[in-house]
Design an enzyme around this catalytic site. Sequence first.
Site, PDB file in Angstrom:
ATOM      1  N   HIS A 208       7.776   0.538   0.843  1.00  0.00           N
ATOM      2  CA  HIS A 208       7.554   1.969   1.110  1.00  0.00           C
ATOM      3  C   HIS A 208       8.449   2.833   0.239  1.00  0.00           C
ATOM      4  O   HIS A 208       8.051   3.868  -0.275  1.00  0.00           O
ATOM      5  CB  HIS A 208       7.882   2.297   2.568  1.00  0.00           C
ATOM      6  CG  HIS A 208       6.833   1.854   3.522  1.00  0.00           C
ATOM      7  ND1 HIS A 208       5.539   2.292   3.448  1.00  0.00           N
ATOM      8  CD2 HIS A 208       6.882   1.021   4.580  1.00  0.00           C
ATOM      9  CE1 HIS A 208       4.843   1.738   4.415  1.00  0.00           C
ATOM     10  NE2 HIS A 208       5.630   0.952   5.107  1.00  0.00           N
ATOM     11  N   ARG A 310     -10.707  -2.024  -7.796  1.00  0.00           N
ATOM     12  CA  ARG A 310     -10.541  -2.959  -6.668  1.00  0.00           C
ATOM     13  C   ARG A 310     -11.603  -2.629  -5.614  1.00  0.00           C
ATOM     14  O   ARG A 310     -11.351  -1.826  -4.697  1.00  0.00           O
ATOM     15  CB  ARG A 310      -9.145  -2.809  -6.061  1.00  0.00           C
ATOM     16  CG  ARG A 310      -7.990  -3.300  -6.930  1.00  0.00           C
ATOM     17  CD  ARG A 310      -6.671  -3.108  -6.179  1.00  0.00           C
ATOM     18  NE  ARG A 310      -5.582  -3.872  -6.744  1.00  0.00           N
ATOM     19  CZ  ARG A 310      -4.624  -3.358  -7.527  1.00  0.00           C
ATOM     20  NH1 ARG A 310      -4.643  -2.078  -7.849  1.00  0.00           N
ATOM     21  NH2 ARG A 310      -3.647  -4.135  -7.976  1.00  0.00           N
ATOM     22  N   GLU A 434      -4.846 -15.140 -12.171  1.00  0.00           N
ATOM     23  CA  GLU A 434      -3.838 -14.869 -11.137  1.00  0.00           C
ATOM     24  C   GLU A 434      -3.225 -16.167 -10.611  1.00  0.00           C
ATOM     25  O   GLU A 434      -2.230 -16.133  -9.893  1.00  0.00           O
ATOM     26  CB  GLU A 434      -4.491 -14.143  -9.956  1.00  0.00           C
ATOM     27  CG  GLU A 434      -5.062 -12.801 -10.317  1.00  0.00           C
ATOM     28  CD  GLU A 434      -5.905 -12.226  -9.198  1.00  0.00           C
ATOM     29  OE1 GLU A 434      -5.460 -11.274  -8.555  1.00  0.00           O
ATOM     30  OE2 GLU A 434      -7.016 -12.739  -8.974  1.00  0.00           O
ATOM     31  N   ASN A 457       0.534  -9.501 -10.462  1.00  0.00           N
ATOM     32  CA  ASN A 457       1.096  -9.473  -9.099  1.00  0.00           C
ATOM     33  C   ASN A 457       0.933 -10.843  -8.450  1.00  0.00           C
ATOM     34  O   ASN A 457       1.893 -11.445  -7.961  1.00  0.00           O
ATOM     35  CB  ASN A 457       0.386  -8.427  -8.227  1.00  0.00           C
ATOM     36  CG  ASN A 457       0.391  -7.058  -8.856  1.00  0.00           C
ATOM     37  OD1 ASN A 457       1.257  -6.748  -9.662  1.00  0.00           O
ATOM     38  ND2 ASN A 457      -0.578  -6.239  -8.499  1.00  0.00           N
ATOM     39  N   ASP A 458      -0.301 -11.340  -8.466  1.00  0.00           N
ATOM     40  CA  ASP A 458      -0.526 -12.649  -7.856  1.00  0.00           C
ATOM     41  C   ASP A 458      -0.035 -13.779  -8.757  1.00  0.00           C
ATOM     42  O   ASP A 458       0.475 -14.790  -8.263  1.00  0.00           O
ATOM     43  CB  ASP A 458      -2.010 -12.837  -7.518  1.00  0.00           C
ATOM     44  CG  ASP A 458      -2.346 -12.198  -6.182  1.00  0.00           C
ATOM     45  OD1 ASP A 458      -1.571 -12.399  -5.230  1.00  0.00           O
ATOM     46  OD2 ASP A 458      -3.349 -11.478  -6.101  1.00  0.00           O
ATOM     47  N   CYS A 505      -3.771  -6.290 -15.737  1.00  0.00           N
ATOM     48  CA  CYS A 505      -4.073  -5.206 -14.801  1.00  0.00           C
ATOM     49  C   CYS A 505      -3.154  -5.233 -13.584  1.00  0.00           C
ATOM     50  O   CYS A 505      -3.375  -4.519 -12.622  1.00  0.00           O
ATOM     51  CB  CYS A 505      -5.534  -5.245 -14.377  1.00  0.00           C
ATOM     52  SG  CYS A 505      -5.951  -6.723 -13.445  1.00  0.00           S
TER      53      CYS A 505
HETATM   54  C1  PEP Z   1      -2.845  -8.797  -9.333  1.00  0.00           C
HETATM   55  O1  PEP Z   1      -2.773  -9.770  -8.572  1.00  0.00           O
HETATM   56  O2  PEP Z   1      -2.023  -8.568 -10.246  1.00  0.00           O
HETATM   57  C2  PEP Z   1      -3.938  -7.823  -9.172  1.00  0.00           C
HETATM   58  C3  PEP Z   1      -4.132  -6.875 -10.053  1.00  0.00           C
HETATM   59  O3  PEP Z   1      -4.683  -7.941  -8.038  1.00  0.00           O
HETATM   60  P1  PEP Z   1      -4.212  -7.352  -6.613  1.00  0.00           P
HETATM   61  O4  PEP Z   1      -2.921  -6.624  -6.811  1.00  0.00           O
HETATM   62  O5  PEP Z   1      -5.305  -6.484  -6.143  1.00  0.00           O
HETATM   63  O6  PEP Z   1      -4.067  -8.598  -5.818  1.00  0.00           O
HETATM   64 MG    MG Z   2      -4.403 -10.156  -7.250  1.00  0.00          MG
END
Ligand code: PEP
Ligand code: MG
Length: 573
Positions: A208, A310, A434, A457-458, A505
């Site tokens: 947050h 998304r 990912e 991110n993943d 991304c």
């Molecule tokens: C990611 O995993 O980097 C991604 C862009 O997908 P999300 O954040 O929606 O899981």
């Molecule tokens: Mg992802």
Amino acid sequence: MSATSSPVSLHPADTLPPAVGTVLRGIPAVGGVQYAPVIRPGSRPSVESTTATAELEESRRPGEVARFTAAAAAVADRLRERAANASGAASEVLATTAQLAQDRAWIAATEKRIGQGNPAVTAVTGAVDQFVTMFTQLGGLMAERVTDLRDIRDRVIAELDGLPEPGVPVPEVPSILCAEDLAPVDTAGLDAALVVALATTLGGPTSHTAIIARQLGIPCVVAVDGLDSVAAGTMVMVDGTAGTVTVAPDEDVASRAVAVARGEADLAKSWNGPGATADGHVVAILANVQDGAAARAAAETPAEGVGLFRTELCFLNRSTEPSVDEQAQIYGEVLEAFGGSKVVIRTLDAGSDKPLKFVGHPDEANPALGVRGIRIADGNPGILTRQLEGIAAAAENTGNAPWVMAPMIATPAEAKAFAEETRAHGLVPGVMIEVPAAALLADRILEHVDFLSIGTNDLTQYTMAADRMSAELATLTDPWQPAVLALVAMAAKAGAAVGKPVGVCGEAAADPQLACVLVGLGVTSLSAAAAAVSAVGAKLSQVTLAQCQEAAAAALDTATAAEARAAAAAVLA
Ligand code: PEP
Ligand code: MG
């Protein structure tokens, strides 16, 4: 706030303050540099000292219940009043926290404890602990509510004890707010002219605190080691790009750093695209969106298109699957906002922290490793086909043909099946990278699809085996981890070998320095939150491709995320 039920105290710990000039390291969350005195949130009641009270006589219990309900109502009223005076996201956060203060389940649990003889303060603490344990076990989004619950507990206890409400003081001069962690209610309604930067001991880049800092446009560093011993009033310099907090730095040095950062921010404001390095190497700078409104807002920025739509976020509150026509209309809005430009639509990434009601998710012990992303297609016959029909119809209606990619691809066989079905709908297929397995076999996946998009991110979560929602693991879930960069390099190299685009991304693309490193690793496009597009584009326009490549090589050669960051900064500064 940590997941353990330690005493709640946001006061600096009883340790020696760090020496003048000490550089405390954390995770950069929002870029920029500020130099100002520290303020800290008002003290919170010590929970341990309030739980050792003797049992209440039976005759006093109804009165104690009334005292508790009045205190909870007073806290909720005050929050509602602040919600009415705030606007936008701040107002929503305050209103949601007010609702939590009146939540039937925890009010009933507290009343029950008082009915059993606990004084109100002990009952409040016990009831909140009970829910904290439950939410922590559930993990994901529920675990994020733990900080809010503890915040409510502290406010109600302060009310019961007749103490001032805990929270952020209104500073007299522009100040830097430092805390162990910040509840949404603390940060909602902050005035960016007075609170010029945030730094926390806990929290991750998606906490947050980071989200609010991004909204306010102020620098933010989270998970800062040693921050608790920096006392209120100490002058500090927060560098949200490097992820550092410097204690009592030389005033001239700090003022210069602030001026340089301000210059960079001004440059970002005047950057209009298109994306390219200083020596003309073209890299498309795209935006991540979740619906038509976000796409229209992104179209106001220099973003050249959409690198990640998304789609699952359009349907989080839906209990039934949207019809093909309805899907076509929703996707069409995004295609229209970027008419004639590139739009990459991702098929439903349902599951894990984004469950969809109309997708029958099984009960799983490890949802992040379970049936999510492309894996939902097997248990939901036709769901992918209907989505592709909706996308194809949107393409037809708008005259803008999107690229379409699947989330959570782990094997070349999955990529092949997805590509065949997507092509059958006249669409251009790609997949997200990912899962480490997909990065390792990117060359074989590219035999089937036309492009890759790396979800850092993943990819970071799965490479480091660290839950991306966990505040405690923020050092591991850092996309600068050299192991993650090595996998990005593999995927980019596989794309270059066959002349197919490989974008990024994930949040990594929103960090201007890291974006340059990604370009140096061979990535061909960058897609980030619309708010980050200008800063990324502006930074890239100041460095050459050779500098990006040198920074990438230096970062790849390190052993930790902090070293990777420093190595790249030395080349890109
Ligand atoms: C990611 O995993 O980097 C991604 C862009 O997908 P999300 O954040 O929606 O899981
Ligand atoms: Mg992802």
